[in-house]
Motif scaffolding. Structure first.
Motif, PDB file in Angstrom:
ATOM      1  N   ALA A 344      25.737  10.631   7.880  1.00  0.00           N
ATOM      2  CA  ALA A 344      25.143   9.297   7.717  1.00  0.00           C
ATOM      3  C   ALA A 344      24.741   8.725   9.074  1.00  0.00           C
ATOM      4  O   ALA A 344      23.659   8.124   9.207  1.00  0.00           O
ATOM      5  N   ALA A 345      25.565   8.939  10.101  1.00  0.00           N
ATOM      6  CA  ALA A 345      25.254   8.441  11.449  1.00  0.00           C
ATOM      7  C   ALA A 345      24.028   9.138  12.017  1.00  0.00           C
ATOM      8  O   ALA A 345      23.187   8.511  12.671  1.00  0.00           O
ATOM      9  N   ILE A 346      23.893  10.435  11.756  1.00  0.00           N
ATOM     10  CA  ILE A 346      22.721  11.187  12.227  1.00  0.00           C
ATOM     11  C   ILE A 346      21.465  10.693  11.502  1.00  0.00           C
ATOM     12  O   ILE A 346      20.420  10.455  12.125  1.00  0.00           O
ATOM     13  N   GLU A 347      21.606  10.463  10.195  1.00  0.00           N
ATOM     14  CA  GLU A 347      20.460  10.008   9.395  1.00  0.00           C
ATOM     15  C   GLU A 347      19.980   8.625   9.850  1.00  0.00           C
ATOM     16  O   GLU A 347      18.783   8.348   9.877  1.00  0.00           O
ATOM     17  N   LYS A 348      20.905   7.771  10.260  1.00  0.00           N
ATOM     18  CA  LYS A 348      20.546   6.423  10.715  1.00  0.00           C
ATOM     19  C   LYS A 348      20.063   6.406  12.167  1.00  0.00           C
ATOM     20  O   LYS A 348      19.656   5.368  12.681  1.00  0.00           O
ATOM     21  N   GLY A 349      20.126   7.569  12.831  1.00  0.00           N
ATOM     22  CA  GLY A 349      19.657   7.649  14.211  1.00  0.00           C
ATOM     23  C   GLY A 349      20.677   7.209  15.243  1.00  0.00           C
ATOM     24  O   GLY A 349      20.331   6.974  16.408  1.00  0.00           O
ATOM     25  N   GLY A 364      22.289   4.115  18.757  1.00  0.00           N
ATOM     26  CA  GLY A 364      23.724   4.064  18.487  1.00  0.00           C
ATOM     27  C   GLY A 364      24.445   3.114  19.418  1.00  0.00           C
ATOM     28  O   GLY A 364      25.377   2.405  19.020  1.00  0.00           O
ATOM     29  N   LYS A 365      24.007   3.075  20.694  1.00  0.00           N
ATOM     30  CA  LYS A 365      24.603   2.148  21.654  1.00  0.00           C
ATOM     31  C   LYS A 365      24.337   0.699  21.233  1.00  0.00           C
ATOM     32  O   LYS A 365      25.211  -0.165  21.322  1.00  0.00           O
ATOM     33  N   LEU A 366      23.102   0.445  20.776  1.00  0.00           N
ATOM     34  CA  LEU A 366      22.738  -0.914  20.377  1.00  0.00           C
ATOM     35  C   LEU A 366      23.473  -1.357  19.119  1.00  0.00           C
ATOM     36  O   LEU A 366      23.780  -2.533  18.950  1.00  0.00           O
ATOM     37  N   ASN A 369      28.788  -1.209  16.634  1.00  0.00           N
ATOM     38  CA  ASN A 369      29.688  -1.685  15.571  1.00  0.00           C
ATOM     39  C   ASN A 369      29.314  -1.085  14.218  1.00  0.00           C
ATOM     40  O   ASN A 369      30.184  -0.694  13.434  1.00  0.00           O
ATOM     41  N   SER A 370      28.013  -0.997  13.957  1.00  0.00           N
ATOM     42  CA  SER A 370      27.564  -0.407  12.686  1.00  0.00           C
ATOM     43  C   SER A 370      27.928   1.075  12.629  1.00  0.00           C
ATOM     44  O   SER A 370      28.314   1.587  11.557  1.00  0.00           O
ATOM     45  N   LEU A 374      31.154   3.068   9.916  1.00  0.00           N
ATOM     46  CA  LEU A 374      31.060   4.236   9.033  1.00  0.00           C
ATOM     47  C   LEU A 374      32.399   4.966   8.934  1.00  0.00           C
ATOM     48  O   LEU A 374      32.667   5.644   7.946  1.00  0.00           O
ATOM     49  N   PHE A 375      33.229   4.826   9.968  1.00  0.00           N
ATOM     50  CA  PHE A 375      34.491   5.574  10.007  1.00  0.00           C
ATOM     51  C   PHE A 375      35.694   4.723   9.599  1.00  0.00           C
ATOM     52  O   PHE A 375      36.827   5.198   9.618  1.00  0.00           O
TER      53      PHE A 375
END
Length: 376
Positions: A344-349, A364-366, A369-370, A374-375
């Motif tokens: 899911a994290a890869i799919e969201k970029g 991911g840095k920006l 928190n989101s 996921l975890f």
């Protein structure tokens, strides 16, 4: 069986000259003389009680934080570090950091701290602007901050750090960049550049000042990052910049999900055992209770379901790639447990993935928190 990560030691000194309005750390305004030698006796007794948790490992880094550790006498610092070395194997090349307030820096005392074993000093500058320093409740001025930095440089320590804040009350872009330029001119090997956040249970929390809006904060961050990069500093963590080879090893161990003993008022610890347990500890917060010999406030084992969040909450603060093998080595969990979240994290970029590592992206840095949610 878990792999035992490197072990650090955190030592908390709880006193300050006065409490800053933004500070939510466990610090207490000084009233009269500090009982520093008596407190060191309690620190060492606290350490004695925790020695069985170390699994025979040596200490790779020591961090003396606060509060204001530079309020300790030279005699107390010597007694403290001698006592630590008598109880634990400390690596010959261990990084030993002490936090200092420019308003409490004295040349003779700093020489003595170095003789005791301190080889890295972190100086809490926060700003070079007198109006901003007064608003932040700081007890030093710009000249004292510069004098402290020059003193640290002349001691020929392994390294020294300047702590600087941005996003201060009514701060303009020009003021924020001017602070950075003055810090860079002092050539610290390491710069911590934090955005001021308003925390509950602080004076600012009850009476919030006017802070720059999100657009202004973004401009400050972008321009400041460019300034630091042009001056040869590399960002390696959300708020940490260093010249090559001068990253803070103690903080790197935190963020790489390493272990640490925590002694002193309110200090936290994390200890891993080969049988799969990970223990978290927290010490009594108030000096009064602590110095009655009541050191441990609480300790608990980390629940298995919480391990992925705990691991990535630390790891994804770092800009370096995360070795995939370390997830299993340090949590004891198979990667299949987090496969849906990773995908899911890869799919969201937020992440990219190779055969051996995960790398947080600019997006991911920006949206850190989101990503971490996921975890949860």
């Amino acid at each position: 069986m878990l792999q035992l990560p490197p072990l650090s030691l955190y030592i908390h000194i709880p006193w300050c000259v006065q409490k800053c309005p933004y500070c939510d750390f466990n610090s207490h305004a000084q009233k009269g003389e500090i009982p520093d030698l008596e407190y060191v006796d309690h620190l060492l007794a606290d350490l004695d009680a925790d020695l069985h948790l170390t699994s025979g490992r040596s200490i790779g880094t020591i961090f003396i934080g606060g509060g204001t550790p530079s309020l300790l006498s030279a005699q107390a610092m010597q007694k403290l570090l001698d006592g630590v070395r008598a109880r634990l194997p400390v690596n010959a090349d261990a990084e030993i950091t002490m936090e200092a307030n420019p308003g409490t820096v004295e040349a003779d005392r700093f020489n003595a701290y170095q003789q005791a074993g301190v080889n890295r000093i972190s100086i809490g500058v926060q700003s070079f602007n007198l109006e901003k320093l007064e608003r932040l409740g700081r007890i030093h001025d710009a000249e004292e901050a510069k004098r402290a930095a020059r003193l640290a440089e002349n001691l020929e320590l392994r390294s020294f750090n300047l702590d600087l804040m941005h996003g201060l009350p009514n701060q303009t872009l020009e003021e924020a960049l001017n602070d950075l330029q003055q810090a860079i001119a002092l050539s610290p090997p390491h710069l911590s550049w934090y955005q001021l956040t308003i925390e509950p249970n602080t004076l600012f929390g009850s009476r919030p000042p006017v802070l720059p809006d999100d657009d202004a904060l973004w401009d400050i961050y972008q321009r400041g990052h460019q300034l630091l990069s042009a001056a040869g500093y590399q960002q390696y963590e959300t708020s940490a910049y260093a010249k090559p080879g001068y990253q803070c090893q103690h903080n790197l161990n935190y963020w790489r999900f390493g272990d640490y003993l925590g002694i002193g008022c309110g200090a936290h610890g994390k200890l891993t055992f080969t049988d799969g347990r990970i223990l978290r500890t927290a010490k009594t917060r108030h000096p009064r209770g602590y110095m009655q010999g009541n050191y441990m406030d609480k300790q608990y084992l980390v629940v298995t379901d919480e391990l992925p969040f705990e691991f990535f909450m630390n790891r994804f603060r770092l800009l370096e790639a995360t070795p995939r093998s370390e997830f299993t080595a340090f949590t004891g969990l198979d990667e299949s447990k987090i496969r849906p979240q990773i995908e899911a994290a890869i799919e969201k970029g937020y992440l990219t993935e190779t055969e051996t590592s995960w790398q947080i992206t600019e997006k991911g840095k920006l949206f850190l928190n989101s990503l971490l949610e996921l975890f949860l």
